[in-house]
Design a protein around this motif. Structure first.
Motif, short mmCIF file in Angstrom:
data_model
loop_
_atom_site.label_atom_id
_atom_site.label_comp_id
_atom_site.label_asym_id
_atom_site.label_seq_id
_atom_site.Cartn_x
_atom_site.Cartn_y
_atom_site.Cartn_z
N LYS A 52 -39.22 3.26 11.35
CA LYS A 52 -39.46 2.67 12.57
C LYS A 52 -40.78 1.47 12.35
O LYS A 52 -41.98 2.02 12.12
N GLY A 53 -40.48 0.41 11.84
CA GLY A 53 -41.48 -0.74 11.75
C GLY A 53 -42.04 -0.21 10.18
O GLY A 53 -41.28 -0.10 9.17
N GLN A 54 -43.55 0.01 9.94
CA GLN A 54 -43.96 0.52 8.96
C GLN A 54 -43.92 1.91 8.89
O GLN A 54 -44.54 2.46 7.77
N ILE A 55 -43.41 2.74 9.46
CA ILE A 55 -43.55 3.95 9.64
C ILE A 55 -42.17 4.75 9.24
O ILE A 55 -41.21 4.45 9.89
N PHE A 56 -42.52 5.84 8.36
CA PHE A 56 -41.24 6.30 7.89
C PHE A 56 -41.04 7.69 8.51
O PHE A 56 -42.36 8.48 8.36
N LEU A 57 -40.40 8.40 9.12
CA LEU A 57 -40.40 9.70 9.64
C LEU A 57 -38.76 10.35 8.98
O LEU A 57 -37.81 9.87 8.90
N GLY A 58 -39.04 11.50 8.71
CA GLY A 58 -38.16 12.62 8.18
C GLY A 58 -38.16 13.91 8.34
O GLY A 58 -39.22 14.43 8.73
N ASP A 59 -36.84 14.36 7.96
CA ASP A 59 -36.93 15.99 8.30
C ASP A 59 -35.83 16.63 7.55
O ASP A 59 -34.66 15.80 7.29
N VAL A 60 -35.98 17.78 7.25
CA VAL A 60 -35.10 18.62 6.60
C VAL A 60 -34.52 19.73 7.46
O VAL A 60 -35.59 20.47 8.06
N ALA A 63 -37.17 -12.25 18.79
CA ALA A 63 -35.96 -11.93 17.95
C ALA A 63 -34.98 -10.83 18.29
O ALA A 63 -35.40 -9.79 19.01
N PRO A 64 -33.78 -11.06 18.22
CA PRO A 64 -32.74 -9.80 18.51
C PRO A 64 -33.15 -8.59 17.68
O PRO A 64 -33.90 -8.78 16.48
N LYS A 65 -33.03 -7.46 17.96
CA LYS A 65 -33.25 -6.28 17.62
C LYS A 65 -31.91 -5.73 16.69
O LYS A 65 -30.69 -5.86 17.35
N TRP A 66 -31.98 -5.12 15.50
CA TRP A 66 -30.88 -4.66 15.06
C TRP A 66 -31.26 -3.26 14.17
O TRP A 66 -32.40 -3.22 13.84
N GLY A 67 -30.30 -2.66 13.96
CA GLY A 67 -30.68 -1.46 13.41
C GLY A 67 -29.03 -0.88 12.17
O GLY A 67 -28.26 -1.66 12.58
N LEU A 68 -29.71 -0.39 11.33
CA LEU A 68 -28.48 0.19 10.37
C LEU A 68 -28.46 1.78 10.27
O LEU A 68 -29.62 2.33 10.08
N ALA A 69 -27.53 2.58 10.52
CA ALA A 69 -27.29 3.93 10.34
C ALA A 69 -26.36 4.37 9.20
O ALA A 69 -25.32 3.83 9.40
#
Length: 276
Positions: free
Chosen positions: A48-56, A265-271
């Motif tokens: 999310k922006g410059q932040i990375f979030l993760g989990d297991v 600017a339009p927002k877009w994402g990739l999953a």
């Protein structure tokens, strides 16, 4: 558990899923590793922006008991223990987070052929109590939900809803926000195979007299490709394209554009969701 009506949370879920599910405007990666043993693993990463979030996450099944454990990038540990048929037609769920000692919650679900009840209580000195109930059958479902904060002796929420469901349509009417908002939604399958569906949702503020609406669609081009669209009265337009490039492995591209704020600017994402 015994067969019975759907839970209260299912009222309006069909329309909500068509309008919101799988839309994502960040970069997301999910790896699911089912095991030959009762153990399964899921790794998730989100930028999310410059932040990375993760989990297991890990899940272990043994008889009637299922244990889910999740560890995130901030070393928070979430645990959920589910015991099915703890009593006839009853399921109990105990959840808690570490190190948050006030996060414990006990949830009990009861399914009867004509009624579904879901109750929860926080495991702390001043818990929040929640109770949801739904009655009906496959075609018609009527329910309500109440939340009560024992610390302030006040209701946190009360919601009521009714839905009518058929294989090719779903209509829902809900009274939300402590009786301040009325929401109506309708889902219709254009063809008999349910390859194309359209949805409309409208909300009306009973005290503000403000209205809002959203319309959307979902179309399965073939067994591997799907397209969704969404248009809102606030000027936002969204689109989603999803492809199953191998069994249970999906790549999804989402975009949203605000027609009332053309300077943004339009927002877009990739999953990307992978299952070996």
């Amino acid at each position: 558990m015994a067969n019975g009506p759907a839970p209260f949370s299912d009222i309006g879920k069909r329309a909500k899923d068509l309008l919101t599910k799988d839309y994502n405007y960040d970069y997301k990666f999910v790896l699911s590793v089912p095991g030959s043993t009762p153990m399964g693993l899921v790794a998730t990463g989100l930028t999310k922006g410059q932040i990375f979030l993760g989990d297991v996450s890990a899940q272990y099944k043994s008889g009637r008991t299922v244990v889910d454990v999740k560890v995130d990038t901030y070393s928070n540990v979430s645990t959920k223990v589910t015991v099915n048929e703890v009593m006839p037609s009853t399921k109990a769920v105990l959840s808690f987070d570490v190190p948050d000692h006030k996060s414990g919650k006990l949830d009990v679900q009861y399914i009867h052929p004509r009624i579904a009840i879901d109750s929860s209580i926080g495991l702390n000195p001043s818990p929040v109590l929640n109770l949801a109930a739904a009655v009906g059958q496959k075609d018609i479902l009527l329910g309500c939900e109440v939340g009560f904060d024992t610390a302030s002796a006040s209701f946190t929420k009360y919601t009521a809803g009714i839905s009518f469901n058929k294989p090719d349509l779903s209509a829902t009417l809900m009274l939300m926000d402590k009786g301040q908002t009325l929401k109506a939604s309708y889902v219709h399958s254009v063809d008999a195979s349910n390859n194309t569906q359209v949805v409309a949702e409208m909300t009306h503020g009973l005290s503000t007299l403000e209205n809002s609406f959203t319309i959307g669609s979902a179309h399965a081009i073939d067994r591997y490709n799907r397209v969704k669209t969404r248009f809102s009265d606030n000027g936002k337009v969204a689109m989603l394209c999803q492809r199953e490039w191998r069994p249970k492995s999906l790549i999804t591209v989402s975009a949203e554009y605000d027609t009332k704020r053309t300077e943004v600017a339009p927002k877009w994402g990739l999953a990307l969701a992978l299952m070996p």
